[in-house]
Design a protein around this motif. Structure first.
Motif, short mmCIF file in Angstrom:
data_model
loop_
_atom_site.label_atom_id
_atom_site.label_comp_id
_atom_site.label_asym_id
_atom_site.label_seq_id
_atom_site.Cartn_x
_atom_site.Cartn_y
_atom_site.Cartn_z
N SER A 30 -11.04 55.21 68.96
CA SER A 30 -10.62 53.83 68.77
C SER A 30 -11.75 52.92 69.20
N ALA A 31 -11.79 51.71 68.63
CA ALA A 31 -12.84 50.76 68.97
C ALA A 31 -12.73 50.30 70.42
N GLU A 32 -11.52 50.23 70.94
CA GLU A 32 -11.31 49.73 72.29
C GLU A 32 -11.65 50.74 73.36
N LEU A 33 -11.57 52.05 73.01
CA LEU A 33 -11.87 53.11 73.98
C LEU A 33 -12.96 54.01 73.43
N PRO A 34 -14.23 53.68 73.65
CA PRO A 34 -15.34 54.50 73.13
C PRO A 34 -15.26 55.93 73.65
N SER A 35 -15.59 56.87 72.78
CA SER A 35 -15.59 58.29 73.15
C SER A 35 -16.85 58.94 72.61
N ARG A 36 -17.14 60.14 73.08
CA ARG A 36 -18.34 60.84 72.64
C ARG A 36 -17.96 62.23 72.14
N ASN A 37 -18.38 62.57 70.95
CA ASN A 37 -18.16 63.89 70.36
C ASN A 37 -19.50 64.62 70.34
N ARG A 38 -19.64 65.65 71.16
CA ARG A 38 -20.92 66.33 71.31
C ARG A 38 -21.18 67.38 70.24
N THR A 39 -20.26 67.54 69.28
CA THR A 39 -20.43 68.59 68.28
C THR A 39 -20.97 68.08 66.96
N VAL A 40 -21.21 66.77 66.84
CA VAL A 40 -21.63 66.20 65.57
C VAL A 40 -23.14 65.99 65.54
N LEU A 41 -23.66 65.74 64.34
CA LEU A 41 -25.09 65.51 64.16
C LEU A 41 -25.52 64.18 64.76
N ALA A 42 -24.79 63.13 64.41
CA ALA A 42 -25.14 61.78 64.88
C ALA A 42 -23.89 61.10 65.41
N GLY A 43 -23.98 60.57 66.60
CA GLY A 43 -22.84 59.91 67.20
C GLY A 43 -23.13 58.45 67.49
N LEU A 44 -22.08 57.64 67.48
CA LEU A 44 -22.20 56.24 67.84
C LEU A 44 -22.05 56.11 69.36
N VAL A 45 -23.04 55.50 69.99
CA VAL A 45 -23.00 55.25 71.43
C VAL A 45 -22.78 53.76 71.63
N ARG A 46 -21.71 53.42 72.34
CA ARG A 46 -21.40 52.00 72.52
C ARG A 46 -20.69 51.75 73.84
N ASP A 47 -20.81 50.54 74.32
CA ASP A 47 -20.11 50.08 75.51
C ASP A 47 -19.55 48.71 75.16
N ILE A 48 -18.22 48.57 75.16
CA ILE A 48 -17.62 47.32 74.69
C ILE A 48 -18.02 46.12 75.54
N ALA A 103 -26.16 47.67 73.95
CA ALA A 103 -26.30 49.12 74.12
C ALA A 103 -25.91 49.91 72.88
N THR A 104 -25.34 49.27 71.86
CA THR A 104 -24.87 50.00 70.68
C THR A 104 -26.04 50.64 69.95
N ARG A 105 -25.91 51.94 69.67
CA ARG A 105 -27.01 52.68 69.03
C ARG A 105 -26.48 53.98 68.47
N PHE A 106 -27.31 54.69 67.75
CA PHE A 106 -26.97 56.03 67.27
C PHE A 106 -27.73 57.07 68.07
N GLU A 107 -27.06 58.18 68.34
CA GLU A 107 -27.70 59.31 69.01
C GLU A 107 -27.81 60.45 68.00
N LEU A 108 -29.01 60.73 67.57
CA LEU A 108 -29.26 61.88 66.70
C LEU A 108 -29.47 63.10 67.59
N ARG A 109 -28.57 64.09 67.47
CA ARG A 109 -28.53 65.19 68.45
C ARG A 109 -29.33 66.41 68.03
N ALA A 110 -29.85 66.43 66.80
CA ALA A 110 -30.53 67.62 66.31
C ALA A 110 -31.96 67.80 66.83
#
Length: 644
Positions: free
Chosen positions: A392-410, A415-422
């Motif tokens: 949800s937009a109100e509760l940011p979460s992190r999924n460590r199994t995906v290629l690229a994740g959205l990193v954000r702090d409401i 701080a909003t950015r993409f994390e490319l994990r590969a």
């Protein structure tokens, strides 16, 4: 020595010459005040990610600093990885200093200057490699990508002014410039030299999570702390240093020293502009290596140094902002209302572009056998082309199994950015960032041209396979908030997100199989066809050479180690049958006969014949057979009371 230099004010070593001080007079004056700096090294980055070290005595550089900064030095192109660009009959390459980024001083703590009592320093200047008046190096490609992005993003906003409201800007005329920001996280293994890893102990420790985020001790703690202090001295502003998931507890010997060190660590530092961030990573590697070496510890930045244990990633963070004429900074990925929307239309477009075009980004992210060894299910490795933005937009979460994740702090829109994990520590960060930003720009332009709102783009990005999209591919899915390894089978993952390449050759084929996507790399003159071809040749050569001269010989050595260990007593039928399976595998892998060639021989012959499709297929078979052999041999030895 290192401790004294870090703690004593009287030494005042120079670690950094910032970009604003790169005038000839200022540089000459600074160097004359620091006689311990005795060399200048021009650091260019070739297409293989190798950095040059052209050492010039400081007196020659100071003698005519303006000429040195303008014309640099010449080198033989055969010493850098630029195949079919710097050829044998056209090998001149000029190394030209870059005055727009920070310069660092690299100290040799084993070479102490007699007059000053300080370690001899080398001023390392990030530089460009120029062939026939064209910049052909990795740094230049990233610089062109940044410049192209900065120009095109402003033009895209001008053509779609509706997007201004969603990012909280009144007019495009309020924008002074676009800012491309990046950061990397450096993971690495440290160990006592000559110690061999105990795979079972390491694997057990990893499963039990006995090391992750634990307190460091002994020389590892001291080296980690000193590394963080050194990064601050170089202006990187260290943010965190901690244990990673891999490793086992060090042992305290009778003399009070720790030995049998085998630990995985991570160090992070502050983000910067894209080009500076990639340069910072180079000095960070040198700092870590030098500091840990001073404490008798070996450091490796390999992606997968130990089979069966977690590899080392280098998650790459990418953001885009604008500086307004009133001095304020606005993150272009952040929406006005952070609690109601995940991203602005620009953010959604960037993420769409990255994932849709990843087949031509991936060859620059994962370019070696070592890198592909890390990307396997079971180790939180990002195998699938899929993203997560949060539950949800109100509760940011992190999924460590995906290629690229959205990193954000409401509470922190910047701080909003993409994390490319590969990416991994051997990835060429310059080319990773350049290709990723080219892909993101393509998606941003498409999203803004569509005129869609953030909610509409979110729905488009969250589509099911088979649903059409204005930009994304119909048969694919691009978003998953579930654990992609637990929630889907391997076949389901391949269907939803595309089958990941298993070898370097399969990955390079993306540059041939997707011509429309490859054209995105060349947009704005960032990647030329000549550079892409040179990169493909260099990467293919590294792949086959390593297979031929390192991987196969290492596998042969293991095959020879697998010997019959049981005698006539206390032997069960299981021992006999298991050994027979082992011996059959040994023969299949390595033993030629008049009627049949071994798997190793067929791979070598495929390389000699440049039949890379066959080599790729056989490499996968070799990897599977070697894993089977290793597992069988472990089981075989476990069941024996006595070993011959």
């Amino acid at each position: 020595m290192l401790k004294d230099l870090l703690s004593s004010e009287k030494h005042k070593l120079l670690f950094l010459i910032p970009a604003p001080k790169h005038t000839p007079d200022e540089i000459a004056g600074i160097l004359k005040q620091h006689p311990e700096i005795q060399f200048v090294s021009l650091v260019g980055i070739d297409l293989g990610g190798n950095d040059t070290d052209e050492k010039v005595p400081i007196e020659l550089a100071i003698k005519d600093m303006q000429e040195f900064l303008t014309f640099g030095v010449q080198t033989d192109g055969s010493s850098v990885v630029l195949p079919e660009i710097a050829s044998l009959n056209d090998a001149r390459v000029d190394i030209i200093p870059d005055t727009s980024v920070n310069w660092f001083v690299d100290y040799n703590y084993d070479n102490i200057d007699e007059q000053t009592g300080l370690p001899v320093g080398t001023l390392r200047i990030p530089s460009f490699l120029v062939h026939n008046n064209i910049r052909v190096d990795s740094r230049a490609i990233l610089q062109r990508s940044v410049e192209n992005f900065q120009t095109q993003i402003i033009d895209a906003i001008k053509e779609s002014p509706y997007v201004l409201e969603s990012i909280g800007i009144d007019s495009v005329d309020d924008i002074e410039k676009a800012i491309i920001t990046s950061a990397t996280e450096l993971e690495f293994w440290v160990r006592t030299p000559e110690d061999k890893p105990d795979i079972e102990k390491l694997s057990t420790s990893q499963v039990l999570q006995e090391q992750y985020w634990k307190r460091t001790i002994g020389p590892v703690r001291t080296a980690l702390e000193q590394s963080l202090v050194m990064l601050d001295a170089y202006g990187l502003e260290s943010e965190m240093g901690h244990k990673e998931v891999g490793g086992v507890k060090a042992k305290l010997s009778g003399n009070g020293h720790y030995d049998h060190v085998m630990e995985q660590l991570e160090i992070d530092w502050k983000y910067s502009t894209a080009l500076q961030a990639a340069d910072n990573e180079l000095i960070a590697r040198d700092v870590v290596k030098d500091v840990f070496t001073c404490h008798g510890l070996d450091v490796t930045f390999m992606a997968k140094p130990i089979e069966g244990v977690a590899g080392s990633g280098e998650h790459t963070h990418m953001g885009v902002a604008v500086k307004l004429k009133n001095g304020k900074i606005k993150n272009l990925f952040s929406p006005v209302n952070m609690k109601e929307e995940f991203m602005s239309p620009i953010g959604w477009g960037a993420l769409m572009g990255l994932l849709k075009n990843y087949e031509v980004v991936n060859p620059f992210v994962t370019s070696s056998n070592d890198a592909l060894n890390r990307l396997k299910p079971g180790f939180e490795a990002p195998v699938c082309i899929v993203s997560s933005v949060g539950h949800s937009a109100e509760l940011p979460s992190r999924n460590r199994t995906v290629l690229a994740g959205l990193v954000r702090d409401i509470d922190k829109p910047l701080a909003t950015r993409f994390e490319l994990r590969a990416p991994n520590p051997t990835s060429n960060t310059y080319l990773v960032l350049a290709s990723a930003y080219q892909a993101m720009l393509d998606g941003i332009k498409a999203a803004l041209k569509s005129g869609k709102t953030s909610k509409e783009l979110e729905a488009d990005f969250s589509k099911k396979p088979g649903q059409s999209s204005f930009y994304l591919e119909t048969e694919r899915a691009y978003r998953s908030e579930d654990d992609v390894f637990e929630h889907y089978t391997a076949d389901e993952r391949n269907t939803l997100f595309g089958k990941p390449p298993a070898t370097v050759w399969e990955n390079l084929l993306g540059l041939d199989l997707y011509p429309n996507k490859k054209a995105i790399l060349s947009a704005g003159g960032v990647f030329t066809e000549e550079i892409i071809n040179s990169y493909k040749i260099a990467t293919r050569s590294q792949w086959t050479t390593e297979l031929y001269k390192r991987i196969i010989p290492d596998n042969m050595e293991f095959v020879r180690i697998c010997k019959k260990l049981h005698g006539g007593e206390n032997v069960t039928d299981l021992d006999v049958v298991t050994w027979e399976k082992i011996n059959q595998l040994r023969n299949y892998l390595m033993k030629d006969s008049l009627s049949q060639k071994s798997l190793f021989t067929r791979i070598r012959e495929g390389i000699d014949a440049e039949d890379f499709d066959t080599v790729s297929t056989l490499q996968q078979e070799m990897s599977s057979k070697m894993s089977e052999l290793k597992s069988l041999y472990i089981v075989y030895k476990r069941n024996l009371f006595e070993i011959l």
